[in-house]
Motif scaffolding. Structure first.
Motif, PDB file in Angstrom:
ATOM      1  N   TYR A 259      56.704  -8.785 -46.835  1.00  0.00           N
ATOM      2  CA  TYR A 259      57.837  -8.733 -45.912  1.00  0.00           C
ATOM      3  C   TYR A 259      58.986  -7.922 -46.504  1.00  0.00           C
ATOM      4  N   GLY A 260      59.679  -7.191 -45.641  1.00  0.00           N
ATOM      5  CA  GLY A 260      60.835  -6.418 -46.059  1.00  0.00           C
ATOM      6  C   GLY A 260      61.861  -6.348 -44.944  1.00  0.00           C
ATOM      7  N   ASN A 261      62.544  -5.214 -44.849  1.00  0.00           N
ATOM      8  CA  ASN A 261      63.561  -4.999 -43.814  1.00  0.00           C
ATOM      9  C   ASN A 261      63.338  -3.612 -43.224  1.00  0.00           C
ATOM     10  N   PRO A 262      62.298  -3.465 -42.362  1.00  0.00           N
ATOM     11  CA  PRO A 262      61.940  -2.121 -41.873  1.00  0.00           C
ATOM     12  C   PRO A 262      62.995  -1.522 -40.941  1.00  0.00           C
TER      13      PRO A 262
ATOM     14  N   ASP B   8      70.547 -13.266 -40.587  1.00  0.00           N
ATOM     15  CA  ASP B   8      69.577 -14.091 -39.871  1.00  0.00           C
ATOM     16  C   ASP B   8      68.228 -13.397 -39.736  1.00  0.00           C
ATOM     17  N   SER B   9      68.235 -12.063 -39.766  1.00  0.00           N
ATOM     18  CA  SER B   9      66.955 -11.359 -39.677  1.00  0.00           C
ATOM     19  C   SER B   9      66.099 -11.633 -40.906  1.00  0.00           C
ATOM     20  N   TYR B  10      66.746 -11.837 -42.063  1.00  0.00           N
ATOM     21  CA  TYR B  10      65.993 -12.179 -43.279  1.00  0.00           C
ATOM     22  C   TYR B  10      65.447 -13.591 -43.191  1.00  0.00           C
ATOM     23  N   VAL B  11      66.211 -14.494 -42.593  1.00  0.00           N
ATOM     24  CA  VAL B  11      65.751 -15.877 -42.460  1.00  0.00           C
ATOM     25  C   VAL B  11      64.574 -15.954 -41.494  1.00  0.00           C
ATOM     26  N   ALA B  12      64.670 -15.193 -40.376  1.00  0.00           N
ATOM     27  CA  ALA B  12      63.623 -15.250 -39.350  1.00  0.00           C
ATOM     28  C   ALA B  12      62.395 -14.426 -39.728  1.00  0.00           C
ATOM     29  N   HIS B  13      62.632 -13.307 -40.386  1.00  0.00           N
ATOM     30  CA  HIS B  13      61.507 -12.428 -40.748  1.00  0.00           C
ATOM     31  C   HIS B  13      61.114 -12.721 -42.192  1.00  0.00           C
ATOM     32  N   SER B  14      60.394 -13.827 -42.372  1.00  0.00           N
ATOM     33  CA  SER B  14      60.005 -14.242 -43.723  1.00  0.00           C
ATOM     34  C   SER B  14      58.648 -14.924 -43.660  1.00  0.00           C
ATOM     35  N   PRO B  15      57.927 -14.978 -44.769  1.00  0.00           N
ATOM     36  CA  PRO B  15      56.622 -15.664 -44.754  1.00  0.00           C
ATOM     37  C   PRO B  15      56.756 -17.146 -44.450  1.00  0.00           C
ATOM     38  N   PHE B  16      57.852 -17.764 -44.819  1.00  0.00           N
ATOM     39  CA  PHE B  16      58.021 -19.200 -44.598  1.00  0.00           C
ATOM     40  C   PHE B  16      58.236 -19.492 -43.115  1.00  0.00           C
ATOM     41  N   HIS B  17      58.998 -18.626 -42.448  1.00  0.00           N
ATOM     42  CA  HIS B  17      59.190 -18.754 -41.006  1.00  0.00           C
ATOM     43  C   HIS B  17      57.874 -18.544 -40.273  1.00  0.00           C
TER      44      HIS B  17
ATOM     45  N   GLY C 260      54.098 -19.993 -36.756  1.00  0.00           N
ATOM     46  CA  GLY C 260      52.861 -19.410 -36.232  1.00  0.00           C
ATOM     47  C   GLY C 260      51.617 -19.781 -37.003  1.00  0.00           C
ATOM     48  N   GLY C 261      51.765 -20.381 -38.159  1.00  0.00           N
ATOM     49  CA  GLY C 261      50.614 -20.842 -38.922  1.00  0.00           C
ATOM     50  C   GLY C 261      49.873 -19.765 -39.670  1.00  0.00           C
ATOM     51  N   LYS C 262      50.434 -18.566 -39.755  1.00  0.00           N
ATOM     52  CA  LYS C 262      49.750 -17.518 -40.503  1.00  0.00           C
ATOM     53  C   LYS C 262      50.757 -16.506 -41.018  1.00  0.00           C
ATOM     54  N   LEU C 263      50.309 -15.705 -41.980  1.00  0.00           N
ATOM     55  CA  LEU C 263      51.120 -14.655 -42.560  1.00  0.00           C
ATOM     56  C   LEU C 263      50.878 -13.344 -41.835  1.00  0.00           C
ATOM     57  N   ASN C 264      51.749 -12.346 -42.082  1.00  0.00           N
ATOM     58  CA  ASN C 264      51.672 -11.121 -41.276  1.00  0.00           C
ATOM     59  C   ASN C 264      50.552 -10.180 -41.680  1.00  0.00           C
TER      60      ASN C 264
ATOM     61  N   VAL D   6      68.231  -2.228 -48.013  1.00  0.00           N
ATOM     62  CA  VAL D   6      69.549  -2.782 -47.715  1.00  0.00           C
ATOM     63  C   VAL D   6      69.948  -3.810 -48.750  1.00  0.00           C
ATOM     64  N   ALA D   7      69.109  -4.843 -48.896  1.00  0.00           N
ATOM     65  CA  ALA D   7      69.468  -5.961 -49.771  1.00  0.00           C
ATOM     66  C   ALA D   7      68.526  -6.126 -50.956  1.00  0.00           C
ATOM     67  N   GLY D   8      67.464  -5.342 -51.011  1.00  0.00           N
ATOM     68  CA  GLY D   8      66.527  -5.488 -52.125  1.00  0.00           C
ATOM     69  C   GLY D   8      65.880  -6.850 -52.154  1.00  0.00           C
ATOM     70  N   SER D   9      65.522  -7.375 -50.975  1.00  0.00           N
ATOM     71  CA  SER D   9      64.997  -8.739 -50.884  1.00  0.00           C
ATOM     72  C   SER D   9      63.604  -8.784 -50.285  1.00  0.00           C
ATOM     73  N   CYS D  10      62.730  -7.862 -50.683  1.00  0.00           N
ATOM     74  CA  CYS D  10      61.335  -7.952 -50.273  1.00  0.00           C
ATOM     75  C   CYS D  10      60.732  -9.251 -50.794  1.00  0.00           C
TER      76      CYS D  10
END
Length: 823
Positions: free
Chosen positions: A233-236, A243-252, A257-261, A270-274
């Motif tokens: 996951y990143g910030n494409p 909030d986009s980091y909170v929603a677009h995450s493996p934990f969310h 949804g019960g699965k990873l992307n 932007v934030a270096g938070s891959c």
């Protein structure tokens, strides 16, 4: 103003913590403590915003550590088992996911399960983290560092087993999370851009065919077993919305949804938070366990051949070899203190402190910490090398003092502030901050090691010219008009950098004393010159202290104390701790080197410090606004040498407890010490100071060295090595330490006489008798036994009665057994 990535990190952490009931997120332990009692009063002198201070983790620098002896890079282990290779751009942790219920169980969050953490054994730098969920699923994570392959490159291995403690069938997904932030923080830097630790993760790629991960331009984890599921996951969209980091995450994705992307690559410019999560399905019951092994490259690995070398040795063999190495090193070599079961934990911590110093050694340079203090200081290293030499790690001490000290000796001209450059011991730290204590420390450490090495190894003679003689001349020639060392900032716990500090003069005196004695031992022609320099500094220092004491009396001060320096007349605050060096480690009281009156004042200063600044440990509110664990050890040691073992015992007890702090029932550390112990952690948040406080590195090498030296001197210490050499036996052993049937023992311990020493002490509380058998002893060295059990009634050595005058029993050289009866 906060930089974008700092602001984003703060917002994501806070929103994730506040919204954890909806989507659990692995918020690090230190961030949770900051949110527990948040304050906007950050250190504005160091950081330009609260977000920068938060991202730097300026307040709660607690963690555990694994590493390889003499290798450069250590790895930190967080309170939930997170692994952070210090100079790499990621942190790896584990959690559990139940696909049937959608429940995420993260060990970082207290309400999703229970966490227990411990060292596998005191002598083994292996961290065990056990996480158990409410559904009775448990994983155990064993993490250690080890060399691998013919080039002995550094690697961290973590072995994770999942089981069912109740024996009931359980299934789910074991997951590994790869995140940018770890135990040390996200990005640490000051206003000037120094001390940068940038952990931003701007690029992340999973290579399924190679079962490994790339983090930025380096190698991340390598999986022995390929994950069944994964998502990167990143910030494409270059979003600036937290909030986009909170929603677009493996934990969310797992919760909703019960699965990873399933993505293998991501960027975040932007934030270096891959981030990424990898999952392995498991099913366990009764005696069944599911196990995976993950390898984290620490040294540089590159290309297919390196990948094959990294994987070549099975993890079980690496774990066995690691256990064998540390067992042989710490249980089979060096000083082995034997203490009764009532204080057996002191022996365990002794071995753990040894392992920390060996891990913090970078090819012979002992560094005082794994992160912000991963550098070489003359000050810290002088104590660390001396501790290593006296507990049996003499090869490390010899490399540090004989190889690395000469590299810090300035042979060029020019000036450093008001002082000459030639002859000064120091690199950037010492030069930039005018740390004038360094020459005294280098001379002191070289002289002490020369004594310990003995005449068969003429260590001091090899360094005498120019590294001893000219360093001593530098002290002689670079003092102010009053004969004292110039103003500077030798250690931040002493006070301001625009002041002179007696600490510098004390160290210079001890260094000149050792230089003159070394010159005597090798027959150098400069003996009168060096004693002349010593006597001149002795006069100037003594005169300055007497003047200060007189001024304080004239102002009505009713307590006697030596302040931090001559520019601080009447300053009664915790910077007084610098005076503890008068006793330990410098032993200026032995022979009253500055005179009986100064000696008495130094003893009174110990009393003043204890009365004003000790509440369990030493409170250093003047500089750090925190407890000082290694300062507490110094004060404990000073009380031991000054003849007050009861206070020593009290302070030691607090320090041991400070090595195992807990908050909300969770351990913050496992037997290591910070440079500073935060008041909130020390009190489980019953005391949170309003103003900010300072936190250094952990584990702290200087603190580990102080602990080794204190335990060693509790068992025995030398005195008057040059005139009437004698050894104090068991001077710090307290009566309640030695119940009937137990013993205190030391075998083949290095001494300042260059020959080993050993003894056995047993106590018969019914007969009120102590018996000591000398198993090894240097020639022509007598003994003193300061009886701590009661008033001495009689004493005998080798069957001959001894004269008794007080509780310090005098035993002649050559005696092999003595008994002491007491009332």
């Amino acid at each position: 103003m906060a930089q974008t990535h700092e602001w984003m990190f703060y917002e994501v952490m806070w929103r994730s913590w506040a919204g954890r009931a909806q989507v659990p997120y692995p918020v690090p332990w230190w961030a949770q403590q900051a949110f527990r009692r948040w304050s906007d009063d950050f250190d504005a002198g160091t950081y330009d915003s609260k977000e920068a201070a938060f991202a730097s983790n300026a307040l709660y620098r607690y963690w555990n550590m694994v590493g390889v002896k003499d290798h450069r890079q250590e790895s930190l282990i967080g309170q939930a088992g997170e692994i952070e290779p210090v100079y790499d751009k990621y942190c790896l942790s584990f959690f559990l996911y139940d696909p049937a219920t959608g429940a995420l169980r993260l060990p970082q969050l207290p309400d999703t399960g229970s966490v227990e953490q411990r060292m596998e054994a005191p002598h083994l730098p292996v961290v065990l983290t056990t996480f158990r969920t409410p559904e009775d699923v448990e994983f155990v994570q064993r993490t250690f560092a080890t060399p691998v392959g013919p080039r002995r490159r550094d690697l961290v291995v973590t072995r994770v087993t999942v089981g069912s403690p109740t024996g009931q069938p359980r299934e789910g997904l074991l997951c590994a999370a790869l995140m940018p932030a770890g135990p040390s923080g996200f990005q640490r830097h000051d206003r000037n851009g120094r001390q940068i630790t940038d952990r931003r993760l701007t690029y992340l790629r999973h290579l399924p065919d190679e079962q490994r991960v790339e983090t930025n331009s380096g190698w991340g984890p390598v999986f022995d077993t390929a994950p069944d599921q994964y998502g990167v996951y990143g910030n494409p969209d270059f979003s600036l919305d937290p909030d986009s980091y909170v929603a677009h995450s493996p934990f969310h994705d797992l919760v909703t949804g019960g699965k990873l992307n399933g993505a293998v690559e991501a960027q975040d410019q932007v934030a270096g938070s891959c981030s990424a999560v990898f999952g392995w399905p498991f099913r366990v019951a009764e005696d069944e366990v599911f196990e995976i092994d993950v390898r984290l490259p620490v040294d540089l690995f590159s290309g297919p051949a390196d990948l094959a070398e990294l994987r070549a040795t099975p993890a079980a063999e690496l774990e066995s070899a690691n256990r064998d190495f540390w067992t042989a090193k710490l249980l089979g070599q060096g000083l082995q203190p034997q203490l009764p079961r009532t204080v057996g934990h002191l022996t365990g911590l002794f071995r753990q402190a040894r392992s920390q110093l060996l891990i913090l050694s970078d090819r012979g340079e002992i560094h005082p910490g794994p992160t912000v203090y991963d550098s070489f200081w003359i000050r810290d290293s002088s104590v660390e090398a001396t501790a290593c030499s006296l507990v049996g790690d003499s090869a490390l001490a010899e490399t540090q003092l004989g190889t690395h000290y000469p590299l810090k000796f300035n042979l060029g001209g020019g000036h450093i502030g008001p002082c000459a450059g030639y002859g000064f011991y120091g690199g950037p730290h010492e030069k930039d901050d005018h740390e004038w204590d360094s020459n005294g420390q280098a001379l002191w450490a070289i002289g002490r090691f020369d004594r310990t090495s003995g005449t068969a190894a003429p260590f001091g003679a090899k360094l005498y010219v120019p590294y001893v003689r000219d360093a001593a001349r530098w002290i002689r020639d670079n003092r102010d008009g009053y004969g004292l060392l110039h103003q500077g900032w030798s250690a931040e716990h002493l006070g301001e950098r625009d002041k002179r500090h007696f600490w510098d003069d004390f160290w210079a005196l001890a260094g000149l004393y050792e230089a003159a004695r070394l010159a005597e031992r090798i027959g150098a022609p400069e003996v009168p010159e060096l004693w002349g320099a010593f006597d001149d500094l002795k006069r100037a220092t003594g005169d300055a202290i007497r003047w200060v004491l007189g001024e304080q009396r004239s102002r009505g001060a009713w307590e006697t104390y030596i302040p931090t320096g001559p520019d601080d007349v009447g300053r009664l605050d915790s910077t007084l701790i610098g005076a503890a060096a008068y006793f330990h480690p410098l032993r200026l009281h032995m022979g009253s080197k500055l005179g009986d009156d100064v000696d008495r004042a130094a003893r009174f200063t110990l009393d003043t410090m204890y009365a004003h600044f000790v509440t369990g440990g030493y409170r250093h509110e003047a500089a750090w606004n925190a407890y000082g664990p290694y300062l507490t050890l110094q004060l404990a040691h000073a009380h031991l040498l000054a003849g007050d073992p009861a206070r020593m015992d009290e302070l030691l007890g607090w320090v041991v407890g400070a090595g195992f702090p807990e908050t909300a029932g969770r351990p913050a550390a496992l037997g290591a010490w910070n440079e500073q112990h935060a008041f909130p952690i020390a009190s489980d948040f019953t005391e949170v100071p309003y103003r900010h406080w300072y936190m250094g590195d952990m584990p702290h090498g200087w603190a580990a060295a102080e602990y080794l030296l204190l335990i060693r001197d509790i068992l025995f210490f030398e005195a008057d090595e040059d005139h009437d050499p004698h050894v104090y036996i068991a001077p710090g052993v307290r009566p309640h330490w030695v119940p009937a049937g137990e013993r205190v023992a030391v075998d083949a311990a290095p001494t300042l006489f260059g020959e080993p020493f050993g003894y056995r002490l047993t106590h018969d509380p019914v007969a009120r008798t102590v018996t000591v058998d000398i198993t090894q002893a240097p020639e022509r060295v007598r003994f003193v036994y300061p009886c701590r059990f009661g008033a001495v009634r009689s004493a005998a050595a080798d069957g001959r009665q001894l004269a008794v005058t007080g509780n310090d029993v005098q035993i002649p050289a050559g005696a092999w057994q003595f008994t002491v009866s007491y009332d």
